[in-house]
Design a protein around this motif. Structure first.
Motif, PDB file in Angstrom:
ATOM      1  N   UNK A 106      73.701   4.579  76.108  1.00 15.12           N
ATOM      2  CA  UNK A 106      72.434   4.428  76.102  1.00 15.12           C
ATOM      3  C   UNK A 106      71.250   4.171  77.387  1.00 15.12           C
ATOM      4  N   UNK A 107      72.032   3.289  77.669  1.00 20.91           N
ATOM      5  CA  UNK A 107      70.757   2.230  79.032  1.00 20.91           C
ATOM      6  C   UNK A 107      70.762   3.223  79.703  1.00 20.91           C
ATOM      7  N   UNK A 108      71.829   4.517  80.158  1.00 22.98           N
ATOM      8  CA  UNK A 108      71.456   4.905  80.805  1.00 22.98           C
ATOM      9  C   UNK A 108      70.715   5.898  80.517  1.00 22.98           C
ATOM     10  N   UNK A 109      70.565   6.975  79.298  1.00 25.58           N
ATOM     11  CA  UNK A 109      69.848   8.022  79.340  1.00 25.58           C
ATOM     12  C   UNK A 109      68.313   6.919  79.040  1.00 25.58           C
ATOM     13  N   UNK A 121      78.903   2.597  87.168  1.00 29.22           N
ATOM     14  CA  UNK A 121      80.273   3.758  86.754  1.00 29.22           C
ATOM     15  C   UNK A 121      81.968   3.639  87.523  1.00 29.22           C
ATOM     16  N   UNK A 122      82.012   3.854  86.191  1.00 26.80           N
ATOM     17  CA  UNK A 122      83.608   3.529  86.197  1.00 26.80           C
ATOM     18  C   UNK A 122      84.175   4.441  87.648  1.00 26.80           C
ATOM     19  N   UNK A 129      79.409   1.940  82.428  1.00 21.10           N
ATOM     20  CA  UNK A 129      79.897   0.943  81.432  1.00 21.10           C
ATOM     21  C   UNK A 129      78.353  -0.186  82.003  1.00 21.10           C
ATOM     22  N   UNK A 130      77.841  -1.155  81.173  1.00 21.18           N
ATOM     23  CA  UNK A 130      77.473  -2.157  81.310  1.00 21.18           C
ATOM     24  C   UNK A 130      78.260  -3.360  81.320  1.00 21.18           C
ATOM     25  N   UNK A 207      82.059  -0.007  92.099  1.00 23.08           N
ATOM     26  CA  UNK A 207      82.374   0.868  91.632  1.00 23.08           C
ATOM     27  C   UNK A 207      82.916   0.231  91.110  1.00 23.08           C
ATOM     28  N   UNK A 208      83.851   0.212  89.526  1.00 25.93           N
ATOM     29  CA  UNK A 208      84.454  -0.538  88.564  1.00 25.93           C
ATOM     30  C   UNK A 208      85.842   0.182  88.259  1.00 25.93           C
ATOM     31  N   UNK A 209      86.482  -0.577  89.148  1.00 25.51           N
ATOM     32  CA  UNK A 209      88.390   0.174  89.378  1.00 25.51           C
ATOM     33  C   UNK A 209      88.878  -0.009  88.273  1.00 25.51           C
ATOM     34  N   UNK A 210      88.773  -1.081  87.429  1.00 27.24           N
ATOM     35  CA  UNK A 210      89.452  -1.793  86.286  1.00 27.24           C
ATOM     36  C   UNK A 210      88.634  -2.287  85.342  1.00 27.24           C
TER      37      UNK A 210
END
Length: 430
Positions: A106-109, A121-122, A129-130, A207-210
């Protein structure tokens, strides 16, 4: 204003009035700007040196040139592109808590990011992802890092160790949030293109890697997974160990010294070794006659031992290393000179040749040992505080000291015993 000026002495504080509102403009003083630039340059030199040392390059040279440039010389590098990427890389890690109270999609949209959170972003699937803005631990608080493989999944991972401050904060946060997810953010500055002048255009990628739930409080040491490849894990561990760059760097000039020029330097160095060796050998024969031949044989054996040990260590023969060998050639006969002069003194006071030989080696030993130990200490200090070529010179010098002690004392004594041992000698050719 006085309070601000007192609190921020490195800044210039000026009042501003605009549209009926009062503002304060704070700018860095010229002296503070110069000090900051100098610190950033020195910090980058240290970081680059750490990264180069981690690569295992033989006798690297990292030094300042002018006010804004750093010169890096890397002999024997097989993949210059990889080295350039590692030297200029700014990759690091951040550990953040996941915002589970709001919907990331929703936050992205809508583009409405909740206060206190950031949208990421994962890497694995590209989903949004927040994460909480508050960082738990950064790469600057990592004291050690090693790459490896996760025993359960076989995927690449990095094992990190935190300093005391980072470990305490990580333990406190994870203790308070057991059962909640925590994310690892991989931050890296990448070249995405070039402008009209050919200069690289860089962009920071985060980037979120984990993402994983906190099952129990973390300690000083833990693992980070989610990396793309073992190579990425290895390079990330290297960068974390070496530390972050204080300021971004650009490669403005690159030169490759071909094998012909390197071979010419080695050839000239070899010639200098030969000239020094012949000069010393000629002097020893002219001054000590037969005993000079013994010293020369030990000198040749000393050179053979030095080269053999350097080969065992897989050392790269560079000009500083050759300089160390040349110096060793001159120093190697010091012990023989002391022994032979002592033998001459014993002969002058009426000692028999056999007694003079025995006394010469026995009484000169302590002096030889003291002289070589002091030189060895100097070599150790050079290796400890020096870098690049200085280390190479120190290693060669230290090896030469040890081998010259052996050849000058044990080797020449064996030759003397072979020629004069067990015989009634009336006169020594010394």
């Amino acid at each position: 204003l006085d309070v601000l000026a007192e609190e921020f002495r490195s800044l210039s504080v000026e009042p501003l009035d605009k549209d009926g509102a009062h503002y304060v403009r704070m700018t860095m003083l010229p002296a503070e700007i110069r000090a900051t630039k100098k610190f950033a340059l020195q910090q980058n030199i240290t970081t680059i040196r750490n990264r180069v040392n981690a690569l295992g390059v033989a006798e690297p040279l990292v030094q300042q040139q002018g006010e804004r440039r750093i010169v890096v010389e890397l002999p024997g590098v097989q993949d210059p592109t990889q080295v350039k990427n590692i030297l200029g890389a700014t990759a690091t890690l951040e550990y953040r808590l996941v915002d589970t109270e709001h919907d990331a999609f929703e936050a992205k949209e809508t583009g409405k990011i909740p206060p206190g959170s950031r949208l990421y972003k994962v890497r694995e699937d590209g989903r949004p992802i927040l994460l909480k803005k508050r960082v738990i631990v950064t790469g600057n608080q990592i004291t050690d890092a090693a790459s490896g493989f996760d025993q359960r999944t076989g995927s690449p991972m990095v094992t990190v160790s935190l300093d005391s401050k980072g470990a305490r904060r990580m333990r406190n946060v994870t203790t308070e949030n057991v059962g909640k997810p925590m994310a690892v953010v991989f931050k890296e500055t990448r070249v995405v293109g070039r402008d009209a002048q050919g200069k690289p255009i860089k962009r920071q990628v985060e980037e979120v890697i984990s993402v994983a739930n906190i099952l129990e409080p973390f300690g000083r040491r833990f693992q980070t997974t989610g990396l793309d490849s073992p190579q990425e894990a290895h390079e990330l561990a290297l960068l974390l160990r070496a530390g972050a760059l204080a300021a971004p760097i650009d490669i403005v000039e690159e030169r490759t010294i071909g094998p012909s020029l390197g071979a010419d330097n080695i050839r000239q160095g070899f010639i200098s070794v030969v000239i020094g060796l012949l000069a010393v050998m000629a002097f020893m024969v002219a001054y000590y006659r037969v005993f000079g031949l013994f010293a020369n044989a030990a000198l040749v054996a000393n050179l053979v031992l030095i080269v053999a040990i350097l080969s065992l260590l897989q050392a790269t023969l560079t000009l500083p290393g050759i300089a160390g060998i040349v110096l060793t050639v001159g120093m190697a006969v010091d012990a023989n000179v002391l022994i032979y002069e002592r033998i001459r003194e014993e002969l002058r006071v009426g000692s028999t040749p056999q007694a003079a030989i025995h006394a010469g080696y026995e009484k000169a030993f302590s002096t030889i040992m003291d002289a070589n130990i002091t030189t060895l200490i100097a070599a150790v200090v050079l290796f400890s505080i020096g870098s690049g070529p200085v280390k190479g010179f120190a290693v060669t010098l230290a090896i030469g000291i040890v081998t010259s002690m052996f050849t000058a004392i044990v080797g020449t004594r064996a030759l003397v015993n072979l020629v004069y041992g067990g015989k009634r000698v009336k006169k020594l050719a010394i």
